[in-house]
Scaffold this motif. Structure first.
Motif, PDB file in Angstrom:
ATOM      1  N   PRO A  19       0.818  -1.211   0.000  1.00 22.39           N
ATOM      2  CA  PRO A  19       0.000   0.000   0.000  1.00 22.39           C
ATOM      3  C   PRO A  19       0.856   1.268   0.000  1.00 22.39           C
ATOM      4  O   PRO A  19       0.349   2.360   0.255  1.00 22.39           O
ATOM      5  CB  PRO A  19      -0.770  -0.132   1.313  1.00 22.39           C
ATOM      6  CG  PRO A  19       0.226  -0.783   2.223  1.00 22.39           C
ATOM      7  CD  PRO A  19       1.058  -1.697   1.368  1.00 22.39           C
ATOM      8  N   SER A  20       2.155   1.110  -0.272  1.00 20.38           N
ATOM      9  CA  SER A  20       3.089   2.233  -0.114  1.00 20.38           C
ATOM     10  C   SER A  20       3.936   2.479  -1.357  1.00 20.38           C
ATOM     11  O   SER A  20       5.037   3.031  -1.259  1.00 20.38           O
ATOM     12  CB  SER A  20       4.015   1.974   1.083  1.00 20.38           C
ATOM     13  OG  SER A  20       3.275   1.718   2.249  1.00 20.38           O
ATOM     14  N   GLN A  21       3.447   2.061  -2.523  1.00 19.42           N
ATOM     15  CA  GLN A  21       4.197   2.342  -3.744  1.00 19.42           C
ATOM     16  C   GLN A  21       4.234   3.843  -3.976  1.00 19.42           C
ATOM     17  O   GLN A  21       3.288   4.562  -3.625  1.00 19.42           O
ATOM     18  CB  GLN A  21       3.564   1.615  -4.923  1.00 19.42           C
ATOM     19  CG  GLN A  21       3.628   0.098  -4.784  1.00 19.42           C
ATOM     20  CD  GLN A  21       2.999  -0.615  -5.967  1.00 19.42           C
ATOM     21  OE1 GLN A  21       3.352  -0.345  -7.106  1.00 19.42           O
ATOM     22  NE2 GLN A  21       2.057  -1.509  -5.693  1.00 19.42           N
ATOM     23  N   ARG A  43      -2.927   7.490 -10.070  1.00 18.80           N
ATOM     24  CA  ARG A  43      -3.003   6.056 -10.383  1.00 18.80           C
ATOM     25  C   ARG A  43      -2.259   5.233  -9.332  1.00 18.80           C
ATOM     26  O   ARG A  43      -2.710   4.156  -8.939  1.00 18.80           O
ATOM     27  CB  ARG A  43      -2.442   5.789 -11.777  1.00 18.80           C
ATOM     28  CG  ARG A  43      -3.328   6.302 -12.917  1.00 18.80           C
ATOM     29  CD  ARG A  43      -2.922   5.713 -14.244  1.00 18.80           C
ATOM     30  NE  ARG A  43      -1.588   6.133 -14.665  1.00 18.80           N
ATOM     31  CZ  ARG A  43      -1.344   7.245 -15.367  1.00 18.80           C
ATOM     32  NH1 ARG A  43      -2.349   8.047 -15.719  1.00 18.80           N
ATOM     33  NH2 ARG A  43      -0.115   7.548 -15.735  1.00 18.80           N
ATOM     34  N   ILE A  44      -1.109   5.752  -8.884  1.00 22.52           N
ATOM     35  CA  ILE A  44      -0.348   5.054  -7.828  1.00 22.52           C
ATOM     36  C   ILE A  44      -1.174   5.007  -6.542  1.00 22.52           C
ATOM     37  O   ILE A  44      -1.249   3.976  -5.867  1.00 22.52           O
ATOM     38  CB  ILE A  44       1.012   5.746  -7.585  1.00 22.52           C
ATOM     39  CG1 ILE A  44       1.905   5.629  -8.818  1.00 22.52           C
ATOM     40  CG2 ILE A  44       1.717   5.125  -6.368  1.00 22.52           C
ATOM     41  CD1 ILE A  44       3.178   6.457  -8.725  1.00 22.52           C
ATOM     42  N   ALA A  45      -1.799   6.128  -6.205  1.00 23.48           N
ATOM     43  CA  ALA A  45      -2.608   6.192  -4.989  1.00 23.48           C
ATOM     44  C   ALA A  45      -3.770   5.206  -5.063  1.00 23.48           C
ATOM     45  O   ALA A  45      -4.072   4.512  -4.082  1.00 23.48           O
ATOM     46  CB  ALA A  45      -3.119   7.611  -4.773  1.00 23.48           C
ATOM     47  N   ILE A  46      -4.425   5.128  -6.220  1.00 25.83           N
ATOM     48  CA  ILE A  46      -5.540   4.189  -6.385  1.00 25.83           C
ATOM     49  C   ILE A  46      -5.043   2.759  -6.180  1.00 25.83           C
ATOM     50  O   ILE A  46      -5.698   1.955  -5.498  1.00 25.83           O
ATOM     51  CB  ILE A  46      -6.178   4.357  -7.780  1.00 25.83           C
ATOM     52  CG1 ILE A  46      -6.965   5.668  -7.825  1.00 25.83           C
ATOM     53  CG2 ILE A  46      -7.074   3.174  -8.122  1.00 25.83           C
ATOM     54  CD1 ILE A  46      -7.466   6.046  -9.202  1.00 25.83           C
ATOM     55  N   HIS A  47      -3.892   2.454  -6.742  1.00 24.52           N
ATOM     56  CA  HIS A  47      -3.327   1.107  -6.582  1.00 24.52           C
ATOM     57  C   HIS A  47      -3.025   0.820  -5.106  1.00 24.52           C
ATOM     58  O   HIS A  47      -3.308  -0.276  -4.606  1.00 24.52           O
ATOM     59  CB  HIS A  47      -2.055   0.988  -7.419  1.00 24.52           C
ATOM     60  CG  HIS A  47      -1.513  -0.400  -7.512  1.00 24.52           C
ATOM     61  ND1 HIS A  47      -2.171  -1.423  -8.167  1.00 24.52           N
ATOM     62  CD2 HIS A  47      -0.373  -0.954  -7.003  1.00 24.52           C
ATOM     63  CE1 HIS A  47      -1.469  -2.526  -8.069  1.00 24.52           C
ATOM     64  NE2 HIS A  47      -0.382  -2.277  -7.371  1.00 24.52           N
ATOM     65  N   ASN A  48      -2.468   1.804  -4.410  1.00 22.78           N
ATOM     66  CA  ASN A  48      -2.163   1.630  -2.986  1.00 22.78           C
ATOM     67  C   ASN A  48      -3.431   1.384  -2.163  1.00 22.78           C
ATOM     68  O   ASN A  48      -3.451   0.516  -1.284  1.00 22.78           O
ATOM     69  CB  ASN A  48      -1.442   2.866  -2.445  1.00 22.78           C
ATOM     70  CG  ASN A  48       0.010   2.950  -2.890  1.00 22.78           C
ATOM     71  OD1 ASN A  48       0.602   1.953  -3.311  1.00 22.78           O
ATOM     72  ND2 ASN A  48       0.585   4.130  -2.803  1.00 22.78           N
ATOM     73  N   ILE A  49      -4.467   2.148  -2.445  1.00 23.83           N
ATOM     74  CA  ILE A  49      -5.708   2.010  -1.667  1.00 23.83           C
ATOM     75  C   ILE A  49      -6.404   0.690  -1.996  1.00 23.83           C
ATOM     76  O   ILE A  49      -6.972   0.041  -1.110  1.00 23.83           O
ATOM     77  CB  ILE A  49      -6.633   3.224  -1.912  1.00 23.83           C
ATOM     78  CG1 ILE A  49      -5.937   4.507  -1.425  1.00 23.83           C
ATOM     79  CG2 ILE A  49      -7.959   3.056  -1.170  1.00 23.83           C
ATOM     80  CD1 ILE A  49      -6.601   5.791  -1.904  1.00 23.83           C
TER      81      ILE A  49
END
Length: 322
Positions: A19-21, A43-49
């Motif tokens: 969750p920290s990429q 997009r990174i935040a969506i992947h993390n969440i």
């Protein structure tokens, strides 16, 4: 006494579930179009969440109802390069889904912002950056529709101008920050400067719940024994909507080692539980071991062999040892 166990931020068992990429500031600066860069961060935040939600589902499958979110869900928040970014807007539907899952499964979640969040510094710029970071955590919790009260663990801070001055600076600054942010805060003793007695001094004076970090106490103790301080810790939680909470980790090598071991020394935990038995209906125990959920599962297997540990679920026991 009911004892619930949880772990921190990431799984050692689930693959590809960080969750920290992130993206570094240097990488972001190389993107010529700022809007395109912000879209990439989104997009990174969506992947993390999404991975955070995977972790919660993993936890639920193992009856783990206590979890600390990563503070790095959204990269480069409050960085000068992303100034003006309304990061929370496109993420609200997904954050709301996370919050609904937490609520529907009766989970306790929270944050532990990084050590650079310092409330006892006299430098206005450092204090303002700290408040911006707290505001970020507040926005995440509100977007999840989770009551932010007592969801952020902080250390007291530094002692640049002396320990006593550091405590008094914390009192002054805490009294002046927005109540929406101050209500989020719970205080933890650290392993170097501010011991448990210092945390209690502030907690009792300002009405802030105090989180006992057992490892930190063992390597940085004051004049009083834990058995004398524990009732005072319990009392700081009386006005909280959440149960008493502690942190446990084990030294990597010698008893004085401040570094965290991969796993938990069950004997030190049991020694604490024997001391605390009967003082509270329940205690939530956050495991801060390097092996995360693996450490939790290993500890549970070891506790199954101990008298007085009656298992209520895979991650909750009734402690009755006399």
């Amino acid at each position: 006494m009911i004892v619930n166990f949880g772990y921190v931020a990431m799984s050692e068992i689930l693959s590809n579930a960080s969750p920290s990429q992130t993206m570094t500031a240097q990488q972001f600066a190389k993107i010529s179009n700022k809007d395109a860069g912000l879209k990439r961060l989104e997009r990174i935040a969506i992947h993390n969440i999404e991975n955070c939600l995977r972790l919660l589902k993993h936890n639920n499958a193992h009856d783990i109802c206590f979890f600390r979110f990563s503070s790095r869900l959204i990269p480069l928040v409050n960085h000068p390069l992303t100034e003006g970014w309304k990061y929370e807007r496109p993420l609200i539907p997904l954050l709301r889904e996370v919050g609904e899952y937490v609520s529907s499964h009766n989970m306790r979640v929270g944050f532990h912002p990084d050590h650079f969040v310092v409330l006892n510094n006299s430098d206005d710029e450092i204090l303002n950056r700290s408040l911006q970071t707290l505001l970020y955590h507040y926005k995440l919790l509100k977007a999840m529709n989770i009551d932010p009260t007592h969801r952020c663990v902080l250390h007291i801070g530094g002692k640049k101008e002396g320990k006593v001055q550091g405590l008094e600076a914390f009192i002054e600054n805490f009294s002046n920050i927005p109540s929406s942010l101050s209500k989020m805060i719970i205080l933890e003793n650290d392993d170097t400067v501010y011991n448990l007695e210092d945390a209690l001094y502030l907690g009792e004076k300002l009405g802030i719940p105090v989180v006992l970090d057992l490892h930190h106490h063992d390597v940085n103790y004051g004049e009083c024994h834990l058995i004398e301080l524990w009732p005072r810790i319990i009392k700081t939680w009386e006005g909280s909507p959440l149960p008493v909470k502690i942190h446990i980790s084990s030294p990597k090598s010698s008893p004085e080692d401040k570094r965290h071991h991969d796993y938990i020394n069950k004997d030190r935990l049991l020694q604490f539980l024997e001391m605390a038995r009967g003082s509270s209906k329940s205690i939530d125990v956050m495991i801060e071991a390097k092996k995360k959920d693996k450490a939790l599962f290993k500890l549970m297997e070891e506790l199954k062999l101990e008298k007085g540990c009656e298992f209520i679920s895979q991650a909750t026991i009734q402690f009755n040892r006399t």
